[in-house]
Design a protein around this motif. Structure first.
Motif, PDB file in Angstrom:
ATOM      1  N   LEU A  26     -15.888 -13.504  -7.035  1.00 37.58           N
ATOM      2  CA  LEU A  26     -14.648 -13.276  -6.303  1.00 37.58           C
ATOM      3  C   LEU A  26     -14.056 -11.909  -6.622  1.00 37.58           C
ATOM      4  CD1 LEU A  26     -12.996 -16.807  -6.629  1.00 37.58           C
ATOM      5  CD2 LEU A  26     -13.956 -15.777  -4.569  1.00 37.58           C
ATOM      6  N   ALA A  27     -14.104 -11.516  -7.889  1.00 32.79           N
ATOM      7  CA  ALA A  27     -13.517 -10.232  -8.291  1.00 32.79           C
ATOM      8  C   ALA A  27     -14.256  -9.066  -7.650  1.00 32.79           C
ATOM      9  CB  ALA A  27     -13.534 -10.101  -9.807  1.00 32.79           C
ATOM     10  N   SER A  28     -15.553  -9.260  -7.369  1.00 29.84           N
ATOM     11  CA  SER A  28     -16.326  -8.186  -6.744  1.00 29.84           C
ATOM     12  C   SER A  28     -15.998  -8.049  -5.265  1.00 29.84           C
ATOM     13  CB  SER A  28     -17.824  -8.453  -6.916  1.00 29.84           C
ATOM     14  OG  SER A  28     -18.233  -9.585  -6.162  1.00 29.84           O
ATOM     15  N   ARG A  29     -15.342  -9.055  -4.691  1.00 29.92           N
ATOM     16  CA  ARG A  29     -15.060  -9.046  -3.255  1.00 29.92           C
ATOM     17  C   ARG A  29     -13.569  -8.909  -2.945  1.00 29.92           C
ATOM     18  NH1 ARG A  29     -19.027 -14.202  -1.886  1.00 29.92           N
ATOM     19  NH2 ARG A  29     -20.979 -13.173  -2.461  1.00 29.92           N
ATOM     20  N   SER A  30     -12.730  -9.179  -3.917  1.00 24.68           N
ATOM     21  CA  SER A  30     -11.299  -9.097  -3.664  1.00 24.68           C
ATOM     22  C   SER A  30     -10.606  -8.398  -4.829  1.00 24.68           C
ATOM     23  CB  SER A  30     -10.697 -10.498  -3.482  1.00 24.68           C
ATOM     24  OG  SER A  30      -9.279 -10.419  -3.427  1.00 24.68           O
ATOM     25  N   PRO A  31      -9.794  -7.371  -4.558  1.00 24.37           N
ATOM     26  CA  PRO A  31      -9.084  -6.667  -5.632  1.00 24.37           C
ATOM     27  C   PRO A  31      -7.879  -7.445  -6.147  1.00 24.37           C
ATOM     28  CG  PRO A  31      -8.459  -5.747  -3.512  1.00 24.37           C
ATOM     29  CD  PRO A  31      -9.521  -6.771  -3.224  1.00 24.37           C
ATOM     30  N   TYR A  32      -7.623  -8.622  -5.556  1.00 23.27           N
ATOM     31  CA  TYR A  32      -6.416  -9.361  -5.907  1.00 23.27           C
ATOM     32  C   TYR A  32      -6.693 -10.565  -6.808  1.00 23.27           C
ATOM     33  CZ  TYR A  32      -5.066  -6.708  -1.780  1.00 23.27           C
ATOM     34  OH  TYR A  32      -4.856  -5.700  -0.867  1.00 23.27           O
ATOM     35  N   GLN A  45     -10.911 -12.938 -20.156  1.00 21.60           N
ATOM     36  CA  GLN A  45     -10.524 -12.280 -18.919  1.00 21.60           C
ATOM     37  C   GLN A  45      -9.455 -11.229 -19.168  1.00 21.60           C
ATOM     38  OE1 GLN A  45      -8.604 -15.308 -16.287  1.00 21.60           O
ATOM     39  NE2 GLN A  45      -9.095 -16.706 -17.946  1.00 21.60           N
ATOM     40  N   CYS A  46      -9.388 -10.273 -18.244  1.00 18.16           N
ATOM     41  CA  CYS A  46      -8.428  -9.175 -18.350  1.00 18.16           C
ATOM     42  C   CYS A  46      -7.001  -9.679 -18.196  1.00 18.16           C
ATOM     43  CB  CYS A  46      -8.681  -8.143 -17.257  1.00 18.16           C
ATOM     44  SG  CYS A  46     -10.176  -7.183 -17.449  1.00 18.16           S
ATOM     45  N   ALA A  47      -6.122  -8.985 -18.845  1.00 17.84           N
ATOM     46  CA  ALA A  47      -4.698  -9.193 -18.573  1.00 17.84           C
ATOM     47  C   ALA A  47      -4.346  -8.468 -17.290  1.00 17.84           C
ATOM     48  CB  ALA A  47      -3.856  -8.671 -19.727  1.00 17.84           C
ATOM     49  N   LEU A  48      -3.536  -9.084 -16.461  1.00 19.90           N
ATOM     50  CA  LEU A  48      -3.105  -8.475 -15.211  1.00 19.90           C
ATOM     51  C   LEU A  48      -1.613  -8.177 -15.277  1.00 19.90           C
ATOM     52  CD1 LEU A  48      -5.002 -10.725 -12.651  1.00 19.90           C
ATOM     53  CD2 LEU A  48      -5.516  -8.361 -13.235  1.00 19.90           C
ATOM     54  N   PRO A  49      -1.166  -7.131 -14.588  1.00 19.10           N
ATOM     55  CA  PRO A  49       0.268  -6.824 -14.582  1.00 19.10           C
ATOM     56  C   PRO A  49       1.034  -7.829 -13.742  1.00 19.10           C
ATOM     57  CG  PRO A  49      -0.882  -5.395 -13.052  1.00 19.10           C
ATOM     58  CD  PRO A  49      -1.945  -6.167 -13.789  1.00 19.10           C
ATOM     59  N   ALA A  85      -7.101 -12.317   1.579  1.00 22.28           N
ATOM     60  CA  ALA A  85      -8.269 -11.648   1.013  1.00 22.28           C
ATOM     61  C   ALA A  85      -9.113 -12.630   0.215  1.00 22.28           C
ATOM     62  CB  ALA A  85      -7.832 -10.481   0.131  1.00 22.28           C
ATOM     63  N   PHE A  86      -8.451 -13.519  -0.512  1.00 24.91           N
ATOM     64  CA  PHE A  86      -9.177 -14.535  -1.278  1.00 24.91           C
ATOM     65  C   PHE A  86      -9.912 -15.490  -0.346  1.00 24.91           C
ATOM     66  CE2 PHE A  86      -9.108 -18.882  -2.994  1.00 24.91           C
ATOM     67  CZ  PHE A  86      -9.929 -18.712  -4.101  1.00 24.91           C
ATOM     68  N   HIS A  87      -9.223 -15.980   0.681  1.00 29.06           N
ATOM     69  CA  HIS A  87      -9.842 -16.931   1.611  1.00 29.06           C
ATOM     70  C   HIS A  87     -11.009 -16.318   2.385  1.00 29.06           C
ATOM     71  CE1 HIS A  87      -6.027 -19.658   1.800  1.00 29.06           C
ATOM     72  NE2 HIS A  87      -6.827 -19.965   0.786  1.00 29.06           N
ATOM     73  N   ASN A  88     -11.016 -15.019   2.561  1.00 33.33           N
ATOM     74  CA  ASN A  88     -12.088 -14.347   3.287  1.00 33.33           C
ATOM     75  C   ASN A  88     -13.214 -13.879   2.364  1.00 33.33           C
ATOM     76  OD1 ASN A  88     -11.347 -14.333   6.150  1.00 33.33           O
ATOM     77  ND2 ASN A  88      -9.560 -13.182   5.470  1.00 33.33           N
ATOM     78  N   PHE A 104      -1.519 -10.710  -7.556  1.00 31.81           N
ATOM     79  CA  PHE A 104      -2.812 -11.112  -8.098  1.00 31.81           C
ATOM     80  C   PHE A 104      -2.882 -12.639  -8.175  1.00 31.81           C
ATOM     81  CE2 PHE A 104      -1.936  -6.942  -9.991  1.00 31.81           C
ATOM     82  CZ  PHE A 104      -3.100  -6.253  -9.649  1.00 31.81           C
ATOM     83  N   LEU A 105      -4.053 -13.178  -7.893  1.00 28.84           N
ATOM     84  CA  LEU A 105      -4.287 -14.616  -7.951  1.00 28.84           C
ATOM     85  C   LEU A 105      -5.034 -14.946  -9.237  1.00 28.84           C
ATOM     86  CD1 LEU A 105      -3.961 -17.273  -6.379  1.00 28.84           C
ATOM     87  CD2 LEU A 105      -6.139 -16.786  -5.262  1.00 28.84           C
TER      88      LEU A 105
END
Length: 225
Positions: free
Chosen positions: A72-78, A94-98, A124-127, A204-205
């Motif tokens: 998923l991370a490779s396909r969506s920046p969110y 996993q990375c910390a996100l802002p 973006a996630f659903h696609n 971010f999700l």
């Protein structure tokens, strides 16, 4: 696929201090920890701060979740970014996100553009199609509703009539709509404000433990509800 992505820390760095905090704990299931690291480099004595999250599971679910998150991370920046899965410790790093989670009443007041940001992230996630995962569809939903009926019949008889009436209305409404049963994409299955981080103009999700393949309308309906 078990090798870590860049976490902003190299082999030349030294971790001088670590502080840990329990973020989420489900007894006998999983525990999410936050680790704040103080790091220095051999060529530079200036310290800097890094944050990573580690989630430990009681089974092998973390491995499947890591592979799911990597796709998923490779396909969506969110989406949340996985770093590494440790099979010995059954821990997913996993990375910390802002950003921070927001409630509707406060978020919409401070950020009128928030609905657009949320929609962009979720769409973006659903696609992001994912293969080989368990399918969550309307049959699954109605099985869950049937289970709810059986549960209220034995545990909450006073609610059973109301739940039965609601179940019948949902089944009737479902039958009136021409659904596109060929629609398949990523579904989060725990879509709520607590799993969305809002940082300025980006959302971010996070928390991909339940993600799978299905009709995105299931996520959308759950989120609205």
């Amino acid at each position: 696929n078990r090798q870590p992505n860049s976490a902003g820390i190299s082999t030349n760095d030294k971790v001088d201090a670590v502080s840990a905090q329990v973020m989420h704990y489900l007894p006998e299931q999983s525990c999410m920890m936050r680790y704040d690291l103080t790091v220095t480099t051999a060529t530079d004595t200036t310290s800097r701060q890094h944050c990573v999250f580690g989630k430990t599971y009681n089974d092998l679910k973390g491995d499947a979740t890591f592979r799911m998150m990597a796709r998923l991370a490779s396909r969506s920046p969110y989406c949340s970014k996985p770093l590494y899965y440790d099979p010995k410790l059954r821990t997913l790093w996993q990375c910390a996100l802002p950003g921070q989670t927001l409630e509707w009443h406060s978020g919409l007041t401070r950020q009128p553009e928030l609905p657009h940001l949320l929609a962009r992230c979720i769409a973006a996630f659903h696609n992001s199609p994912i293969d080989g995962e368990a399918v969550y569809d309307f049959d699954t939903i109605f099985k869950q509703l049937d289970a709810c009926l059986r549960l209220t019949a034995t545990q909450e008889p006073s609610l059973h009539a109301a739940v039965t009436h609601l179940h019948e209305n949902l089944a009737h409404s479902h039958g009136q709509i021409a659904w596109n049963h060929d629609r398949r994409g990523a579904v989060h299955l725990d879509l709520k404000m607590a799993n969305l981080l809002v940082a300025q103009d980006t959302v971010f999700l996070i928390d991909m433990d339940s993600a799978g393949l299905g009709d995105p309308i299931a996520d959308t309906g759950s989120f609205i509800a």
